[in-house]
Design an enzyme around this catalytic site. Sequence first.
Site, short mmCIF file in Angstrom:
data_model
loop_
_atom_site.label_atom_id
_atom_site.label_comp_id
_atom_site.label_asym_id
_atom_site.label_seq_id
_atom_site.Cartn_x
_atom_site.Cartn_y
_atom_site.Cartn_z
N LYS A 20 -0.29 1.32 -9.88
CA LYS A 20 -0.81 2.07 -8.74
C LYS A 20 -2.29 2.36 -8.98
O LYS A 20 -2.68 2.78 -10.08
CB LYS A 20 -0.06 3.39 -8.56
CG LYS A 20 1.37 3.23 -8.10
CD LYS A 20 1.98 4.59 -7.77
CE LYS A 20 3.37 4.45 -7.19
NZ LYS A 20 3.93 5.75 -6.77
N GLU A 60 7.38 1.08 -13.78
CA GLU A 60 8.33 -0.03 -13.87
C GLU A 60 8.26 -0.90 -12.61
O GLU A 60 8.07 -0.40 -11.50
CB GLU A 60 9.75 0.51 -14.06
CG GLU A 60 9.96 1.17 -15.41
CD GLU A 60 11.36 1.76 -15.54
OE1 GLU A 60 12.00 1.56 -16.58
OE2 GLU A 60 11.79 2.44 -14.60
N TYR A 61 8.48 -2.20 -12.79
CA TYR A 61 8.48 -3.15 -11.68
C TYR A 61 9.93 -3.43 -11.27
O TYR A 61 10.81 -3.63 -12.12
CB TYR A 61 7.80 -4.45 -12.10
CG TYR A 61 7.95 -5.57 -11.09
CD1 TYR A 61 7.30 -5.51 -9.86
CD2 TYR A 61 8.74 -6.67 -11.37
CE1 TYR A 61 7.43 -6.52 -8.93
CE2 TYR A 61 8.88 -7.70 -10.45
CZ TYR A 61 8.23 -7.62 -9.23
OH TYR A 61 8.37 -8.63 -8.31
N THR A 62 10.17 -3.43 -9.96
CA THR A 62 11.51 -3.71 -9.44
C THR A 62 11.41 -4.93 -8.53
O THR A 62 10.74 -4.89 -7.49
CB THR A 62 12.05 -2.49 -8.65
OG1 THR A 62 11.09 -2.11 -7.67
CG2 THR A 62 12.30 -1.32 -9.58
N GLU A 87 0.84 -1.19 0.00
CA GLU A 87 0.00 0.00 0.00
C GLU A 87 0.87 1.23 0.00
O GLU A 87 1.87 1.30 0.72
CB GLU A 87 -0.93 0.02 1.22
CG GLU A 87 -2.02 -1.04 1.16
CD GLU A 87 -3.06 -0.83 2.24
OE1 GLU A 87 -2.83 0.04 3.10
OE2 GLU A 87 -4.09 -1.52 2.20
N ASP A 99 12.36 13.67 0.06
CA ASP A 99 12.30 12.46 0.90
C ASP A 99 13.25 11.41 0.35
O ASP A 99 12.90 10.25 0.21
CB ASP A 99 10.87 11.92 0.95
CG ASP A 99 10.70 10.85 2.05
OD1 ASP A 99 11.62 10.72 2.89
OD2 ASP A 99 9.67 10.16 2.07
#
Length: 812
Positions: free
Chosen positions: A508, A556-558, A480, A617
């Site tokens: 997302k 993108e997927y990591t 989440e 951040d």
Amino acid sequence: MFSGMSLLLWGVLLGAALSVARPPSTLPDEVAPKTKTEVEPYSAQPGDRITLQCRLREDVQSINWVKNGVQLSETNRTRITGEEIQISNAGPEDNGVYACVTNGPSRTYTVLCSVNVSDALPSAEDDDEDDDNSSSEEKAAENSKPNRPLWSHPEKMEKKLHAVPAAKTVKFRCPANGTPTPTLRWLKNNRAFQQDQRIGGYKVRSQTWSLIMDSVVPSDKGNYTCIVENKYGAINHTYQLDVVERSPHRPILQAGLPANTSVTVGTTAEFSCKVYSDPQPHIQWLRHIEINGSRVASDGFPYVEILKTAGVNTSDKDMEVLHLRNVTFEDAGQYTCLAANSIGISHHSAWLTVLKVEDNKPALLASPLQLEIIIYCTGAAFVSAMVVTIIIFKMKHPSKKSDFNSQLAVHKLAKSIPVRRQVTVSGDSSSSMNSGVILVRRLSSSGTPMLSGLSEYELPEDPRWEVARDRLILGKPLGEGCFGQVVMAEAIGLDKEKPNKVTKVAVKMLKSDASEKDLSDLISEMEMMKMIGKHKNIINLLGACTQDGPLYVIVEYTSKGNLREYLRARRPPAMEYCYNPTCVPDQLLSFKDLVSCAYQVARGMDYLASKKCIHRDLAARNVLVTEDNIMKIADFGLARDIHHIDYYKKTTNGRLPVKWMAPEALFDRIYTHQSDVWSFGVLLWEIFTLGGSPYPGVPMEELFKLLKEGHRMDKPTNCTNELYMMMKDCWHAMPSQRPTFNQLVEDLDRILALSSNQEYLDLSMPVNQYSPCFPDTRSSTCSSGEDSMFSHDPLPDEPCLPKYSNGGLKKR
């Protein structure tokens, strides 16, 4: 309405009058007809990046750059790209006259830039024009009879209240004379003013009777008293300083700009747009056009075309002026200056009128008075027409607002994003009202859910990014986030050249109880990622599903998670986890591997800085790792509410990552690229401790005091002195003294090239040493993984590391 119209009219008429009164620009007779020379001064400070640009003409055939008569060539600090030259890390050796020589068929243009790099920071210099006068008065006083101090320029001390914006330099002066020469000292709020009372200290120039404070912050507010005294007496004077904290707001455009303009065919038209914005603005110039014979779409919004948009190498000053060369009758129409920042969007419009070339017969020439009358009447007519048009438009469309989709070459003008949901109609009404339109607006800081049961909303389609829903197969949840949940998915045909290729992605989406603010934030993040573009070391936007269903943002997927857990999972056995001491990592990291991690993150941040994006951040938890060990910075597009968060309470709105925050961000909420550099220094420390928690064992209340006193974390055991000095440079108290991300990339690239792949780490020594030792007031439960001062509870997957003190095991 009348007042606003009057201001607009006067702005137009004043601009017209000035344009009429301006004499034509001509070259002196003695200048050769085939050569034109311009001289431009350029001042810089040590460490700045110098950028010189050559204004190109249409007939330019070649460009040459010369410094002090010698042809310039590229070096490790000098980069030449045609009409532009960039010099990084400027120094006094870069002083000189730079010439840009452009050759055309009929003449040669030479632009001379006199570059002056000062030997010291401007804040350390005192350029007051009264210095010489003060010195001469002091010498005269020394030759006179003894007397008590007297003010030498009391008229310059009449202004007692000084209100300045944050980050400005303040100088108070108390010029005096007396015999013997008096001494000067300063009080703040009736107490002795000490250097350690403010970050960066202050400067006292006794010879000019002045107090100088660089980069003032709200904590510098107060009364400052100068006391001038000798053995015959003393005098004093008090100044009051008020530091105005800059509040975030959408861009402010100067009234009356751009102004309506009339030009003849074949000449150049110019529109100006003055933009005031604290957050970095993004400026665009738009032209209203016709589609199928209409300037307005069926929904009432006009069509526009992007003429000019900000790029990496364009400055705000360049973007504030639009030049239309060799205009034709087709160029006549309405033009809009659009300015947007992270807070909102503003825009002003003006009209261009293209006139026929007047006949040169003397009888037809208008007198200057007639020309002025024509311009005034034309301007008044256009302003009146524009005001009437706006009134009629707002009467017909009272609920619609305007905004710009800045990513389309031809697109509709809309001010907010319409969100459609089902509406229940009570009673026996036979109305066909089965849906309502909700405008996405910013909520108060409470963020109360307003769209419970949200199932459908409507966004303008962007063909460059739109992905059909039947080409996306959703998989298992990954976690989440701030706006909702993230799930793994497979996308088919993201690569247009390979329509059947399956790509693993992350998606997302909103939660079922999403609020309007959540939706607005997710859309803002998506639009920010579109605007920033793609880079190897940031999480890139791959597409979006905006039509016929919930909003899906595809990124993108990591596969290897975040950098913090990636490093911890690869700690050698000497740092075994307390819950699994026999665990042996699949891969050991070498020194070069760690430098590579830092280098890749610095590259990503350098790219974001070039796009004028401030992360706010940056930490190892916000850097993701791909299957190929590529570092990718995440969450750079998030909309963070940092101005309404209590530092000492956990709230539902967010958590401040205080251990990664620069002092100016922590104490004064000033966020810049330099505050991101401070966070990068903490991230470096995380990397070379393999995921250690910053300031281990230091309570948050004590951390604030330590930072103010100048304490910094100790060097990690397996970190070289050079890299530790890089960390300390990132943690410099003065933001202007910290390195830029471009400099960090260059330094890490050099260190990486000199590193050996065989330098595996010996981490038998502790990783959480810190010079000020504090008792561990927490229980024996492991809690070294806290991300902020609000979190004192252990993370569920937190490894318990041995506690050391001065090389030995620390007792709990």
